[in-house]
Enzyme design. Structure first.
Site: not given
Length: 246
Positions: A140, A153
């Site tokens: 990501s 995350y």
């Protein structure tokens, strides 16, 4: 680009995983689609079969090593071997929280799927790639930069990039290439809620001035899995409209 190859896609019931499975099949791959949502995985496989391709959908939890081993066996038993894998299964944080407020259970949940799941998948995929292959992991932009109130995350996605680089070094001699993609904000079921809340602020950070599509991410994955990317390994490639170039 993937004619006659066998591919495995996790998180293939929706979003980037579904789009990539469809694109891989369109390029000639036979595809094993796995997801915790087994019915959704089967729907993706059904769409491929209806279009004339070869696919199978199964339920699998990437945090369970026995389930991961069975998933990889299913790909080999269904199609004869494993040539490429897209480790895409992931979860978002339950809510935005400062680091000191994250519960250990939430930390474990996010890292369990997003990081440990990638490790378990690669462990068993690499063992099955007896004549070489290509693996792509979903990281990501959160693996390249910090995002506030997303500590678990961000840690997981930074970890995915680190694992990707180590695997690329460890298994280059086996003819296995390992890369990661780092999507920016993309219209998916996982990201849609956050995008809608912050659309204008997000767009202000993206030089191309728009949200990405799942099909654009799928194109990069397919290329990295193909022989056209034969000299690319150990990379974490942003597909983010320029977001992390700021």
């Amino acid at each position: 680009m993937l004619a006659a190859k066998v591919a495995l896609v996790t998180g293939g019931a929706s979003g980037i995983g579904r789009a990539t499975a469809l694109r891989m099949a369109g390029e000639g791959a036979r595809v094993l689609i796995a997801d915790r949502d087994g019915a959704g995985a089967e729907r993706t496989a059904g769409a491929i079969v209806q279009a004339g391709g070869a696919a199978r959908g199964i339920a699998a939890d990437v945090t369970d090593e026995a389930a991961v081993a069975a998933m990889v066996r299913a790909a080999v038993e269904s199609f004869g071997r494993l040539d490429c894998a897209f480790n895409n299964a992931g979860v978002a944080p339950a809510e935005a929280q400062p680091l000191a407020e994250i519960a250990p259970e939430e930390w474990a949940r996010v890292l369990g799927v997003n990081l440990t799941g990638v490790f378990l998948c690669m462990k068993h995929e690499i063992a099955a790639m007896t004549t070489g292959g290509a693996i792509v992991n979903t990281a990501s932009i959160a693996g390249r930069i910090a995002l506030p109130k997303a500590g678990a995350y961000v840690a997981a996605k930074h970890g995915v990039i680190g694992l990707t680089k180590v695997a690329a070094l460890d298994h280059a001699k086996d003819g296995i290439r390992v890369n990661a993609i780092c999507p920016g904000y993309v219209e998916t079921p996982l990201a849609s809620r956050g995008i809608e809340r912050r659309r204008e602020a997000i767009l202000a950070r993206v030089p191309l001035g728009r949200i990405g599509t799942v099909e654009e991410i799928a194109e990069m994955v397919v290329w990295l899995c193909s022989d056209r990317a034969g000299f690319v390994t150990g990379e974490a490639i942003a597909v983010d409209g320029g977001h992390t170039a700021n």
